[in-house]
Motif scaffolding. Sequence first.
Motif, PDB file in Angstrom:
ATOM      1  N   UNK A   1       2.923 -39.919 -22.596  1.00  0.00           N
ATOM      2  CA  UNK A   1       3.748 -40.104 -21.392  1.00  0.00           C
ATOM      3  C   UNK A   1       3.114 -39.457 -20.174  1.00  0.00           C
ATOM      4  N   UNK A   2       2.549 -38.272 -20.344  1.00  0.00           N
ATOM      5  CA  UNK A   2       1.911 -37.577 -19.216  1.00  0.00           C
ATOM      6  C   UNK A   2       0.739 -38.377 -18.667  1.00  0.00           C
ATOM      7  N   UNK A   3      -0.040 -38.973 -19.563  1.00  0.00           N
ATOM      8  CA  UNK A   3      -1.185 -39.778 -19.122  1.00  0.00           C
ATOM      9  C   UNK A   3      -0.702 -41.038 -18.398  1.00  0.00           C
TER      10      UNK A   3
ATOM     11  N   UNK B   1       4.039 -25.602 -22.796  1.00  0.00           N
ATOM     12  CA  UNK B   1       4.072 -24.521 -21.812  1.00  0.00           C
ATOM     13  C   UNK B   1       3.891 -24.991 -20.375  1.00  0.00           C
ATOM     14  N   UNK B   2       3.062 -26.020 -20.172  1.00  0.00           N
ATOM     15  CA  UNK B   2       2.775 -26.446 -18.792  1.00  0.00           C
ATOM     16  C   UNK B   2       2.338 -27.906 -18.763  1.00  0.00           C
ATOM     17  N   UNK B   3       3.224 -28.818 -19.142  1.00  0.00           N
ATOM     18  CA  UNK B   3       2.837 -30.230 -19.193  1.00  0.00           C
ATOM     19  C   UNK B   3       2.390 -30.787 -17.847  1.00  0.00           C
ATOM     20  N   UNK B   4       2.935 -30.264 -16.764  1.00  0.00           N
ATOM     21  CA  UNK B   4       2.554 -30.788 -15.450  1.00  0.00           C
ATOM     22  C   UNK B   4       1.093 -30.498 -15.110  1.00  0.00           C
ATOM     23  N   UNK B   5       0.564 -29.411 -15.639  1.00  0.00           N
ATOM     24  CA  UNK B   5      -0.856 -29.126 -15.416  1.00  0.00           C
ATOM     25  C   UNK B   5      -1.723 -30.159 -16.131  1.00  0.00           C
TER      26      UNK B   5
END
Length: 309
Positions: free
Chosen positions: A95-97, A44-48
């Motif tokens: 990947x986000x980390x 829903x909100x990976x950038x957060x």
Amino acid sequence: MKNLFAPFIADKGIVISDGAMATELEARGANLNHALWSAKLLKEDPQLIQQVHYDYLIAGADIITTASYQASFEGFEKNGYTKEQAVELMQLSVTLAINARNEAMKTVSRKTQPLVAASVGPYGASLADGSEYRGNYGVSVDALKLFHRERLKVLIDAGADFLACETIPCIEEAIALVELLAEFPRVYAWISFSCKNETHISSGENFADAIKLVSQSPQIIAAGVNCTAPQYIVSLITIAAQQTDKPIVVYPNKGETWDAVSKCWLPDTAHHNHFINDAKSWFAAGATIIGGCCRTTPEDIRQLQEWAS
């Protein structure tokens, strides 16, 4: 045994882990009252999620932990995701980390690149009923290995530096994880237990026995306790130090109690505002890796970094 933490310890004598992910997301407006908890936001909100990682790094964290605690094939399937989508979201958590680390390294000069730990939550987390604080699964070691095996492989292949097997409530699950690690001989992990008091893990088994068992694995590079009330931590560190010569990791919650039925936090004003003072006592007792679990914030980690520097 590979010592991923040596450069940080050589620099300041301590390794600083991050703080809470899910409760920090909630503080920023995310609704996580859902069986997937923080893993819900991978879709829903990976950038957060990436922003929270980044903020912990800017605050001074040497380790950030992926938003994969509640991510499991079973959990995603129950909520309508295909296996392929589950794999993609687990990979995305790493990947986000990594992306957050890359961005932070452009902003802040660091002697040593921070580490990305892939969070491996317990079997109980997939049940979304608070079982990780009881450990009474009634499930065999082989069944637990089957549950964890494929998700471990996905997280490992995604490029995390090591695995953070966390909030483990019973020795059987620790056995399953240690045995599974042997199937991935180049992979390292820490195992941290959830504890019900100053001497016992959530299942009621002795914390000393749990630490002694996991420390026998050459792939376990730290052992300790997380998501446990801060007043128990000094005693648990003392016990751990008697059972292992590996780094002791502690990242307790902020003293509040999770009500799994009402899905809310019950306040504990006695400990809520004393994270940095508590952290100093954990370091004095012998903890080498210190961070925070539920309800801790980037500000808590900033204070910890400031003190350590």
